[in-house]
Every structure is written in structure tokens, then in C-alpha cells.
Scaffold this motif. Sequence first.
Motif, PDB file in Angstrom:
ATOM      1  N   LEU A  97     -12.110 -52.309  20.201  1.00  0.00           N
ATOM      2  CA  LEU A  97     -12.495 -52.341  19.207  1.00  0.00           C
ATOM      3  C   LEU A  97     -12.479 -53.706  18.351  1.00  0.00           C
ATOM      4  CD1 LEU A  97     -13.555 -48.850  17.479  1.00  0.00           C
ATOM      5  CD2 LEU A  97     -15.072 -50.454  18.521  1.00  0.00           C
ATOM      6  N   SER A  98     -10.861 -54.054  18.818  1.00  0.00           N
ATOM      7  CA  SER A  98     -10.013 -54.714  18.269  1.00  0.00           C
ATOM      8  C   SER A  98     -10.544 -56.120  18.811  1.00  0.00           C
ATOM      9  CB  SER A  98      -8.611 -54.889  18.145  1.00  0.00           C
ATOM     10  OG  SER A  98      -8.464 -55.764  17.403  1.00  0.00           O
ATOM     11  N   GLU A  99     -10.664 -55.932  20.306  1.00  0.00           N
ATOM     12  CA  GLU A  99     -11.249 -57.546  20.688  1.00  0.00           C
ATOM     13  C   GLU A  99     -12.588 -57.459  20.406  1.00  0.00           C
ATOM     14  OE1 GLU A  99      -9.468 -59.990  21.839  1.00  0.00           O
ATOM     15  OE2 GLU A  99      -8.813 -57.955  22.881  1.00  0.00           O
ATOM     16  N   PHE A 100     -13.484 -56.765  20.038  1.00  0.00           N
ATOM     17  CA  PHE A 100     -14.759 -56.195  19.538  1.00  0.00           C
ATOM     18  C   PHE A 100     -14.913 -57.605  18.692  1.00  0.00           C
ATOM     19  CE2 PHE A 100     -18.600 -55.841  17.425  1.00  0.00           C
ATOM     20  CZ  PHE A 100     -19.834 -56.491  18.122  1.00  0.00           C
ATOM     21  N   PHE A 101     -14.201 -57.478  17.998  1.00  0.00           N
ATOM     22  CA  PHE A 101     -14.353 -58.001  15.927  1.00  0.00           C
ATOM     23  C   PHE A 101     -13.440 -59.249  16.229  1.00  0.00           C
ATOM     24  CE2 PHE A 101     -15.536 -53.242  14.820  1.00  0.00           C
ATOM     25  CZ  PHE A 101     -16.009 -53.884  13.920  1.00  0.00           C
ATOM     26  N   PHE A 102     -12.048 -59.360  17.138  1.00  0.00           N
ATOM     27  CA  PHE A 102     -10.973 -61.120  17.321  1.00  0.00           C
ATOM     28  C   PHE A 102     -11.870 -61.733  18.466  1.00  0.00           C
ATOM     29  CE2 PHE A 102      -8.033 -63.322  18.862  1.00  0.00           C
ATOM     30  CZ  PHE A 102      -7.120 -63.455  17.840  1.00  0.00           C
ATOM     31  N   SER A 103     -12.532 -61.738  18.727  1.00  0.00           N
ATOM     32  CA  SER A 103     -13.094 -62.064  19.573  1.00  0.00           C
ATOM     33  C   SER A 103     -15.009 -61.949  20.581  1.00  0.00           C
ATOM     34  CB  SER A 103     -12.208 -62.723  20.844  1.00  0.00           C
ATOM     35  OG  SER A 103     -12.253 -61.992  21.998  1.00  0.00           O
ATOM     36  N   GLY A 104     -15.141 -60.685  19.764  1.00  0.00           N
ATOM     37  CA  GLY A 104     -16.186 -60.741  20.869  1.00  0.00           C
ATOM     38  C   GLY A 104     -17.459 -61.263  19.300  1.00  0.00           C
ATOM     39  N   LYS A 105     -19.051 -61.019  19.259  1.00  0.00           N
ATOM     40  CA  LYS A 105     -19.614 -61.190  18.531  1.00  0.00           C
ATOM     41  C   LYS A 105     -19.303 -60.537  16.973  1.00  0.00           C
ATOM     42  CE  LYS A 105     -22.858 -62.998  20.956  1.00  0.00           C
ATOM     43  NZ  LYS A 105     -23.987 -62.434  21.574  1.00  0.00           N
ATOM     44  N   GLY A 106     -18.498 -59.352  17.474  1.00  0.00           N
ATOM     45  CA  GLY A 106     -17.996 -58.570  15.612  1.00  0.00           C
ATOM     46  C   GLY A 106     -16.902 -59.755  15.083  1.00  0.00           C
TER      47      GLY A 106
END
Length: 344
Positions: free
Chosen positions: A62-71
Motif C-alpha cells: 500500500l505504501s508503494e501505491f501511494f509513494f510511486s503508483g497512482k496513489g
Amino acid sequence: HNKTRDMSDWRAIKDGRQTEKYQVHYIEHEFQTIDWQCPNVDPRWRESMRIIVLRNPIERHLSEFFFSGKGSKLHPISMQQLATNKTYAKEVTAFLSDQLPKWMNRTGSNNNKADMEGQFNGIFGRYYTNNFQLRALSGCASGKCLQEKKVTRKQRKHIKSAHPSQYSYLEPVPRCTNYYRKPAPDTALFETCAKRRNIKDFCSIGCDGPCFYPSVAWGELSRKDVTRATNALKAFDAVLLMEKLDDKDQSDFLSDVLGHNRDADFALVNRNHVSNAVVEKTSKREKLQFYQDLMSSLGLDHINDMLRKENDLEMEFFNHASKLNANMIKQWKREIEDSQDHHG
């Protein structure tokens, strides 16, 4: 050393000059898979000090999604706004409900899950790959597991070409074993040996460190992979957990392993970990499961459940890692007590 090596050192070593700053060589396996048998087959492993930091798999994804993904479009998320602005909370919920499942349906850099076969380190990076940490430590470079992973003859040849049994390791190549600090105001660290564009020109096989040879991490996973990864993990000198990095015990343990003063300004307990985090965690609970709690508060528990189901073997592996970390700390404390009793 990472504070003293800079661009001038990089230019010097490119020109064939050597400095005292290269007495210590170090490599980071950030987005690389490790052959689980590496500790037994790579002579450089025995010449190295091995340290690894792991994180709760669901929080990491989840952190990766917010850090570098669309999140990243939402960051930093305003917790105050979520609590007081219904429109904002509704928009955030709708966005996550739509984008997170789409993100999970891909593997690696723009690869569909069905295309994972044949990808070496291409399946690792700042994107979603299920059972990421488990795959990273259960890589296969020889034996029956190559058959299990459906490795082709061409891929076997690629693996064999740089395997320790086929490659003669001498002294490390300095420019292929170090980080360099960029000039101010950036001052970020960079490693040239891990960049594909430099491998051919500067470092023929990539970073010249233990386990930096190709191994296979794709395909379906089983408890065999959990056993392989756990066995590899036991060969590390220090197994640390991201959630506990600033705990005094963890910091002192690592300081003793590395042989430096526990109160050094670069000791974990004295480092500002928040500076490397997009979201500041103010409590132990937030350090353990900030993103999972966020999902729950937005009524998105089904996404947490999806992640747990897809990464159940990684969770099992992480539980082993947590126990190993606890046992290392206990053993370290026991040795300190024994030493005090002996000198007392």
C-alpha cells in the motif's frame, strides 16, 4: 563512507585512481532477487557483512501505491479532511476503490500478470508484484527449481554465465561497489552499477557484490519458496524490521553488529526516519499499519483482504522474519549479560 564519497571520487575511480575511501565496499539489493543458495555458493558472501530490512507486506504494498503508483496523486492525504470533509472522503474512497485493484492486476513495469514468466529483475521495482519480499529471497539459480519455474535453455545459459561456479571473483571493482553523494542541494545517494545503461560500459555484470547474479523469481509460489527464503534469511548477520527501526534495542543491536558507537549521530535511534517518509507516523499503531487502518476507515477492507489473500505466503515468510529478528535481539542481550557477568 556514504557521506564522504562524492562526484569527485566517482570521476577519480573512473580514471583508474584509487583513494582510501574505498576500503569498504557495499551493495544494496533493493530491486534484485537473491538466489536462496547464494550464502553457500558465493565466496563473496562469507567476506561480507549481511544486513536486511523487511516490512509488513500489506503495508509495504500500500505504501508503494501511494509513494510511486497512482496513489501519489492523493499524497499527502489529509487525515483532518477525511474526518471533516465528506466530499473529500468520498472522492478519495472512489479513487482508491477504482485504482488499487487495477494496480494489483499488473506485475512489474507495465507487465500483465500473465507476462511475468521470463522476467528476471524486471518484476521488481516501484510497482506491484505479489509476494515481493518472498520472491526477492527465494530466487532460483540451479537445481530442480529451474524446472519448476519453466526456465528455457536460453535463460539457463544467461543464469549460468554469471553464476559463482562459473565466474572467477577477485578483488571487488571499486566503482561497482559503492554509492556516491550528489552535490548540494540534492545530496542524494546514487549507485551507478545498478543502472542498466552503465552495466556494459562500467560494470560488466552489474554491481560487484555477493548474490548479484541472475536468479529466477517468477511463477507460482509454494511453501517450498517460504522454506528457501527463510533459510537464506538465517544467513544474514542482522535481520531488521522497518516498523521497529527507531527502537533503541534495534538501533543498539545494529550498532554492535557494525562495531560503531551506539550514540553515533548516524545510529538508527538518532536518524530522522520521518524525513524519508511521505506520511509521518506518530504512534506505534501507525508505524505498524497506517495504510491498512486507512483502508478500513474508508470502508475498503475488501482491498486489505485482497492483498492478504494474494500475499499470504509472503505474510507467512514475514512472520518467520519477525521471529528471527526477536531471537537475534534476545541472543544479543544474552551475550551482553554473559559478558557483564564475566567481567563483573
